[in-house]
Design a protein around this motif. Structure first.
Motif, PDB file in Angstrom:
ATOM      1  N   LYS A 133       0.911  -1.105   0.032  1.00 48.48           N
ATOM      2  CA  LYS A 133       0.048  -0.055   0.025  1.00 48.48           C
ATOM      3  C   LYS A 133       0.932   1.339  -0.009  1.00 48.48           C
ATOM      4  O   LYS A 133       0.545   2.269  -0.826  1.00 48.48           O
ATOM      5  N   GLU A 134       1.868   1.184   0.889  1.00 52.26           N
ATOM      6  CA  GLU A 134       2.712   2.473   1.033  1.00 52.26           C
ATOM      7  C   GLU A 134       3.713   2.787   0.073  1.00 52.26           C
ATOM      8  O   GLU A 134       4.001   3.768  -0.230  1.00 52.26           O
ATOM      9  N   LYS A 135       4.579   1.739  -0.512  1.00 51.95           N
ATOM     10  CA  LYS A 135       5.624   1.843  -1.205  1.00 51.95           C
ATOM     11  C   LYS A 135       5.244   1.350  -2.710  1.00 51.95           C
ATOM     12  O   LYS A 135       6.083   1.749  -3.340  1.00 51.95           O
ATOM     13  N   ILE A 136       4.606   0.602  -2.908  1.00 53.55           N
ATOM     14  CA  ILE A 136       4.208   0.109  -4.358  1.00 53.55           C
ATOM     15  C   ILE A 136       3.115   0.641  -4.996  1.00 53.55           C
ATOM     16  O   ILE A 136       3.146   0.812  -6.137  1.00 53.55           O
ATOM     17  N   GLY A 137       2.036   0.501  -4.170  1.00 56.41           N
ATOM     18  CA  GLY A 137       0.568   0.940  -4.694  1.00 56.41           C
ATOM     19  C   GLY A 137       0.104  -0.160  -5.841  1.00 56.41           C
ATOM     20  O   GLY A 137      -0.107  -1.477  -5.376  1.00 56.41           O
ATOM     21  N   ASP A 138       0.088   0.117  -6.995  1.00 56.16           N
ATOM     22  CA  ASP A 138      -0.751  -0.769  -8.158  1.00 56.16           C
ATOM     23  C   ASP A 138       0.639  -1.790  -8.405  1.00 56.16           C
ATOM     24  O   ASP A 138       1.523  -1.465  -9.007  1.00 56.16           O
ATOM     25  N   LEU A 139       0.640  -2.954  -7.863  1.00 57.74           N
ATOM     26  CA  LEU A 139       1.526  -4.030  -8.105  1.00 57.74           C
ATOM     27  C   LEU A 139       1.835  -4.301  -9.572  1.00 57.74           C
ATOM     28  O   LEU A 139       2.880  -4.430 -10.000  1.00 57.74           O
ATOM     29  N   GLU A 140       0.833  -4.404 -10.381  1.00 57.94           N
ATOM     30  CA  GLU A 140       0.915  -4.718 -11.747  1.00 57.94           C
ATOM     31  C   GLU A 140       1.554  -3.571 -12.471  1.00 57.94           C
ATOM     32  O   GLU A 140       2.572  -4.139 -13.398  1.00 57.94           O
ATOM     33  N   LYS A 141       1.231  -2.285 -12.184  1.00 57.71           N
ATOM     34  CA  LYS A 141       2.022  -1.369 -12.786  1.00 57.71           C
ATOM     35  C   LYS A 141       3.255  -1.227 -12.554  1.00 57.71           C
ATOM     36  O   LYS A 141       4.248  -0.880 -13.163  1.00 57.71           O
ATOM     37  N   TRP A 142       3.780  -1.462 -11.202  1.00 63.01           N
ATOM     38  CA  TRP A 142       5.071  -1.485 -10.725  1.00 63.01           C
ATOM     39  C   TRP A 142       5.977  -2.480 -11.399  1.00 63.01           C
ATOM     40  O   TRP A 142       7.006  -2.089 -11.584  1.00 63.01           O
ATOM     41  N   ILE A 143       5.095  -3.805 -11.327  1.00 62.84           N
ATOM     42  CA  ILE A 143       6.080  -4.673 -12.050  1.00 62.84           C
ATOM     43  C   ILE A 143       6.392  -4.477 -13.291  1.00 62.84           C
ATOM     44  O   ILE A 143       7.721  -4.629 -13.955  1.00 62.84           O
TER      45      ILE A 143
END
Length: 154
Positions: A133-143
């Motif tokens: 929640k705090e560091k990545i947000g949208d995991l898919e977009k981050w990946i």
């Protein structure tokens, strides 16, 4: 909503780097902790569910087979996700119980995923849900933004 987002919404711990190493752990994480006591039909349903979870994680580029115990010749081969899943399906014989799983394969997260999350501050004591929640947000977009640009064939 994509499969990874659905998976992350229902059980985000599955997306944590090195969240599990063996099939009994992922079985438990998706709600099948009493696998040895299942009927044959229940085992097949759980098996299909787990293989689907592995597929989603592998297609996202955040999970691979780290070590093939049942097929050591595959340890020196870079498999596509499709070939990895075919081999998991073949190795995971239908009558298998939890004790059998430790002789099949070991899972792990690719180095890029472990390193990028560590760079953001992930430690062994960090709560994964809070970190997401705090560091990545949208995991898919981050990946998509952070994984190596090499092909992740399915």
């Amino acid at each position: 909503m994509t499969e990874l987002k659905l998976l992350n919404k229902t059980n985000s711990y599955l997306t944590c780097p090195d969240a599990f190493e063996f099939l009994p752990e992922v079985l438990s994480m998706v709600g099948h902790s009493n696998f040895n006591n299942y009927s044959q039909n229940e085992k097949l349903v759980a098996r299909d569910e787990v293989i689907n979870v592995i597929r989603i994680l592998a297609e996202s580029g955040i999970l691979s087979v780290y070590k093939w115990y049942a097929r050591p010749e595959l340890n020196a081969v870079k498999l596509s996700v499709k070939d990895m899943l075919i081999n998991i399906d073949e190795v995971w014989f239908k009558e298998a119980n939890e004790a059998d799983f430790y002789g099949m394969m070991m899972f792990g997260s690719p180095d890029w995923y472990k390193e990028k999350t560590k760079d953001l501050g992930l430690t062994v004591t960090t709560d994964w849900k809070t970190f997401l929640k705090e560091k990545i947000g949208d995991l898919e977009k981050w990946i998509e933004k952070n994984r190596p640009k090499e092909s992740f064939d399915s």
